[in-house]
Design a protein around this motif. Sequence first.
Motif, PDB file in Angstrom:
ATOM      1  N   LEU A 126       0.727  -1.259  -0.074  1.00 28.96           N
ATOM      2  CA  LEU A 126       0.018   0.028   0.152  1.00 28.96           C
ATOM      3  C   LEU A 126       0.927   1.129   0.006  1.00 28.96           C
ATOM      4  CD1 LEU A 126      -2.507  -1.141   2.744  1.00 28.96           C
ATOM      5  CD2 LEU A 126      -2.519  -1.602   0.178  1.00 28.96           C
ATOM      6  N   LEU A 127       1.928   1.229   0.901  1.00 29.45           N
ATOM      7  CA  LEU A 127       2.719   2.516   0.981  1.00 29.45           C
ATOM      8  C   LEU A 127       3.620   2.624  -0.259  1.00 29.45           C
ATOM      9  CD1 LEU A 127       3.755   4.276   3.036  1.00 29.45           C
ATOM     10  CD2 LEU A 127       5.796   2.735   3.621  1.00 29.45           C
ATOM     11  N   THR A 128       3.932   1.818  -1.196  1.00 25.27           N
ATOM     12  CA  THR A 128       4.517   1.942  -2.342  1.00 25.27           C
ATOM     13  C   THR A 128       3.542   2.594  -3.351  1.00 25.27           C
ATOM     14  OG1 THR A 128       4.375  -0.321  -2.828  1.00 25.27           O
ATOM     15  CG2 THR A 128       6.567   0.024  -2.229  1.00 25.27           C
ATOM     16  N   GLY A 129       2.402   1.870  -3.417  1.00 26.42           N
ATOM     17  CA  GLY A 129       1.328   2.282  -4.315  1.00 26.42           C
ATOM     18  C   GLY A 129       1.094   3.976  -3.976  1.00 26.42           C
ATOM     19  N   THR A 130       0.822   4.406  -2.715  1.00 25.92           N
ATOM     20  CA  THR A 130       0.437   5.643  -2.228  1.00 25.92           C
ATOM     21  C   THR A 130       1.862   6.567  -2.808  1.00 25.92           C
ATOM     22  OG1 THR A 130      -0.358   4.948  -0.282  1.00 25.92           O
ATOM     23  CG2 THR A 130       0.213   6.932  -0.390  1.00 25.92           C
ATOM     24  N   LEU A 131       3.001   6.145  -2.415  1.00 26.38           N
ATOM     25  CA  LEU A 131       4.279   6.883  -2.874  1.00 26.38           C
ATOM     26  C   LEU A 131       4.148   7.096  -4.540  1.00 26.38           C
ATOM     27  CD1 LEU A 131       6.863   5.829  -0.198  1.00 26.38           C
ATOM     28  CD2 LEU A 131       5.231   7.947  -0.249  1.00 26.38           C
ATOM     29  N   MET A 132       3.951   5.860  -5.139  1.00 29.43           N
ATOM     30  CA  MET A 132       4.050   5.970  -6.494  1.00 29.43           C
ATOM     31  C   MET A 132       3.127   7.117  -7.036  1.00 29.43           C
ATOM     32  SD  MET A 132       3.773   2.762  -9.101  1.00 29.43           S
ATOM     33  CE  MET A 132       4.665   1.708  -7.982  1.00 29.43           C
ATOM     34  N   ILE A 133       1.979   6.954  -6.732  1.00 29.03           N
ATOM     35  CA  ILE A 133       0.753   7.670  -7.073  1.00 29.03           C
ATOM     36  C   ILE A 133       1.237   9.408  -6.610  1.00 29.03           C
ATOM     37  CG2 ILE A 133      -1.605   8.473  -6.828  1.00 29.03           C
ATOM     38  CD1 ILE A 133      -2.039   5.579  -6.782  1.00 29.03           C
ATOM     39  N   SER A 134       1.534   9.444  -5.537  1.00 27.53           N
ATOM     40  CA  SER A 134       1.908  10.940  -5.026  1.00 27.53           C
ATOM     41  C   SER A 134       3.135  11.677  -5.913  1.00 27.53           C
ATOM     42  CB  SER A 134       2.165  10.898  -3.742  1.00 27.53           C
ATOM     43  OG  SER A 134       1.416  10.254  -2.786  1.00 27.53           O
ATOM     44  N   ILE A 135       4.238  10.683  -6.375  1.00 23.55           N
ATOM     45  CA  ILE A 135       5.067  11.028  -7.109  1.00 23.55           C
ATOM     46  C   ILE A 135       4.711  11.405  -8.506  1.00 23.55           C
ATOM     47  CG2 ILE A 135       7.381  10.253  -8.382  1.00 23.55           C
ATOM     48  CD1 ILE A 135       7.883   8.553  -5.686  1.00 23.55           C
ATOM     49  N   ILE A 136       3.899  10.700  -8.952  1.00 19.17           N
ATOM     50  CA  ILE A 136       3.454  10.874 -10.369  1.00 19.17           C
ATOM     51  C   ILE A 136       2.540  12.222 -10.318  1.00 19.17           C
ATOM     52  CG2 ILE A 136       1.848  10.042 -12.149  1.00 19.17           C
ATOM     53  CD1 ILE A 136       2.642   7.360 -11.541  1.00 19.17           C
ATOM     54  N   ALA A 137       1.831  12.059  -9.155  1.00 24.51           N
ATOM     55  CA  ALA A 137       0.942  13.703  -9.177  1.00 24.51           C
ATOM     56  C   ALA A 137       1.903  14.744  -9.233  1.00 24.51           C
ATOM     57  CB  ALA A 137       0.280  13.471  -7.923  1.00 24.51           C
TER      58      ALA A 137
END
Lengths: 278, 467, 459
Positions: free
Chosen positions: C230-241
């Motif tokens: 979940l953490l990697t998913g959260t961070l990945m999306i935040s970085i893309i954003a």
Amino acid sequence: MDMLAGKVKMTHQTVNSTMNPTDALERPIRLHAKDVTVHYGAKQALHGISIDIPDRAVTSFIGPSGCGKSTFLRCINRMNDTIEGAKVGGLIELDGENIYDPSPDVVELRARIGMVFQKPNPFPKSIYENVAYGPKIHGLARSKTDLDEIVVSSLRKAGLFEEVKDRLNEPGTGLSGGQQQRLCIARAIAVSPEVILMDEPCSALDPIATAIIEELIDELRENYTIVIVTHSMQQAARVSQRTAFFHLGNLIEEGVTEDIFTNPINKQTRDYIMGRIG
Amino acid sequence: MTDIIPTGHRATLERAKLIRAGLGRRHLQERLFKGFGMAAIALALGFVALLFADVLTKGLPAFTQSNLRLSVTYDPEVIGVDPAPVRAAGQSDADFRAANLKWQRDVALLNWNKVVEASLRAAAPADYEIDSRQILTIAETNARHQIRDLFVADPSLLGKTVTVDVLASANADNWIKGNIDRELGDAQQQLSPAARGLIDQFKANGTISSGFSRSIFTNVDSRAAPAAAGLAGAFMGSFYMMLVVIILAVPIGVASAIYLEEFAPKSRLTDLIEVNINNLAAVPSIVFGLLGAAVFINYLHLPLSAPLVGGLVLTLMTLPTIIIATRGALQGVSPALRQAALGMGASRTQMVFHHVLPVTFPSILTATIIGVAQALGETAPLLLIGMNAFVASVPATPLDQATALPVQIYLWQANENRNFFEARTSAAILVLLGFMILLNAIAIFLRTRLEKRIREGPRNGHARRQG
Amino acid sequence: MNSFIIAGLLLVLLGVAYQIGWTKSRGPVTTNGVKVHSRPQYHGSLLAIWTLVPAVIVLGLWAYFGGDITRSFTVAQIPTDVVTSLDQMGLNGAIQRIQQIASGYGVTGELAPYEQAAGDSLRSFQLLTFLCVIAAAAAAGIGALLYARSRITPCLRARNMVEQVVTVLLLACSAIAILTTVGIVASLVTEAYRFFTFISPLDFFFGTVWNPKFSSTVAGDYGQYGLLPLLTGTLMISIIAMLVAVPVGLMAAIYLSQYAPRKVRAVVKPVIEIPAGIPTIVYGFFAPVTVGPFLRDVGGLVGLPISATSALTAGIVMGIMIIPFISSLSDDILNQVPLALRDGAFGPGATQSETIRNVLLPAALPGIVGAFLLAVSRAIGETMIVVLAAGNSPVLRGNPLEPVSTITVSIVNQLTGDTDFAGPQSLVGFALGLTLFVMTLCLNVFALYIVRRFREQYE
């Protein structure tokens, strides 16, 4: 009337001028302005200013607050371009070239006509970086040694080198007010402008720092054409060879400093000088 | 003293040459940089335009809907039921209600589909071949309820024929609007060939007509009858929640801002409160949902899915926004006004309530409206307190089960009948955005009026420059 | 009906008390020459407060205990043998019947022999207690009124007292913000603690598999609750954003604050800020329906397998949402850099872009970094976009073109519709919430600190 004349005489004695006042008149004209007007939106700030500014002399603009002297000064290197809604009309020539022509370019113009501002405004960078900024952007230095030399000599000319030579890499904002203003002068000198405009350079400084800057201005006169806006008539008398009096957006009177202070032609000029120093 | 900077005419020319050499490159950089800026603006504006264009093109068609105009005959052969009970003397409320309920149940148990089918067949060309199951797919399933309710309200209709407008089914609506590829094979079509043919004939003979879809606004959500699903319940749910937010968040928010800005002694505690409020404003909304679930639902046992609880959660979420905005407004009041009031011998409370608050009133109002608009669009915390339950009635009080506009959008977008609900969801979004735009327009209107009033002072924006 | 009577009583008390205070305080000034300290309306308000508070306390006590008292009275009306024969639900049903009889609505079916009598006596009991309560409230109010009235003298500092009450009320309001934080922390910590009694914190924070089991047949097998996917998913999306929002938002702010003519700015700035006011559920709808398929088609053209719901889709749409956030914060901060600094660069002949890049941006950097951190915190906590667009696939992987899941998505999945919080399946929502809260709190505190320092520097 006699009393007034006496007082003005005394003031005149304080003028620290090594040059014969009439000498300034004989110098070639560097800047020529004709019918310069400035509008801020609907409001007219300047009503047709015409003046000639001689080479290698100090010309001071005096007048009450809001009289348009700073506005006119900012026209000379087109700083008014950065204010939205400001419209400049008329003609200003530097060596016979209209500075409001599409060419020369405004960037190039400002390299030739430098400016020192009312409040010392060093960049939040090192002392070295502050002075090197102009030469860097204009590509004036061919090498790092060149740049070093320009920085050192500019600081010397601004009379600051001895005080800061051991901390060139410290932030310029850490200096005292007077030192900051001299740093800004060094920054302006570093691009070797032909004309230096000074907008009340001492208004934010204490008397000692002011005296140092005034001395500096007097030295710089040998190589540069200087225009200084000041609200202190004593300062105008001390540092300038020519003086122009502005009032309500008009140029009321202009001439050799000594004449303006001892024998003003215009009644408004007389009232102003009397009101302040009488 | 070595002088590296040469002076004189020759040197000037030399320098000018150097400067000019770099000008081309520098101006190119300038144009590029400015170009990036304009591109960024174009992108940002483009996203806004795209979003609105997308939602509009998808949502607008949903505001028109296909209606069936049917002649319904209440045939006594089909509707075999006792007459409605009449209240006997001495009968208690409870007994009469029970009798009435029993009658209604009997009525409900009748085969109303037969009535619907007969009406449809009456409108169809004589001897059109279609079986009962297929012909019923043309009208929405709530048609029978609609026809039944008419009878319950007026039992004298028995044996009469009346004209009733009912909704065409979602599939029929899709077919007429052309949302379904007509070339697809029978296996992939929702409707049988006979039904499709009949719909086209109905369209031709005027039995089916398109009109403004009132049902979106007047009906509640429905799963069995998608074409009849509406926003009325969600609208009331959101209305109750906003009521709670306005009643609680606004006075509490303004009061705490006044206390912190005007009364609180500057101390570590007030510093802490300030930091705390700033952080609270940036806490993700879903965390407020967790708070609501743990405290309001699990600890205080407030009812699940109730707008009251939703309103409380949104109140806590909106409070920091209102406090910060109000404090900003209070800070903007010039100290001269305060000193003038205190100098006249007004107490601190009098100064605040008589002089400072009236001046800041418009900006507090603006901030409040924006805060309420924000709360109106919030979804995530409501999911955690059960407001995503399917509710097929309009909540009568803030304690009844309800859903909210944004949650309704969440529920509809997940509906399996994508063909139909994509448009309906977009329409719901348009309704929600309509409310938000209305609220923001009010806020902007108030703000510009306020700014105009402030700007009426002397225009001294440039006086600074003139020495 | 009852509530109208109560509201009426309170209003009458309020009005009478205010009037009495107002009149009484005007008396002394005319009789002797002593100057009255406070104006009549303050005396009136003070008296009104004195009167209202006891009355409200009495009513409040009844509201709290009244239900229980009525219930035990009703139970007492039912014969003991009937009570003992009923279970809890049956007893509740019996009580309800009696209450319906008492209200005059009536009940269906046969009346038990005791019921009518019980209903009648409940009815008179209810009437009696209501009158008693009303009388008690009125008496308390009037008693306090009389006492307070006797204290009215010219030197009574009524204004100060009223103002003190106002101040206390204001203080109570601002305590609510504190209580909210306390409530958040307390509920997150206690429920998360309960979760950690089921699952070890090590397995939670460092687990690489997210696989909660719902209707587990094997007792004690709750599934796996590893945070890392979940953490990697959260961070990945935040970085893309942030990759989408930072360049666009910052350049837009620079253009608007430094280049755009005033008229353009007046129109464009509000339009760019529109997306900030759009509810995130709207983006959530927009993402999988429009953006996702578009990305998939584009990916298909260049031969990249992009799923319609993926970290990329969610990230891009979230980036669009964050653009106005970054642009308006950066705009604010750029405008706070003193004009003198800008002039200092223009003076020696810098072009506009040189001024911006060499002077303005470095000076504004701390503030802008603060704004970015606030934006990151917002991206991490955003829920509806990721619920609908990220694809809900809690698997540890690094490819942003595939579906992922995030902390917020899992909170929604685990807690929606479940509120008895008995097992780790739902309690994990609070552990996730606590993680999210701590992450965003750290970002916010740090960002707000930087921005505050930046503002102070140029004040």
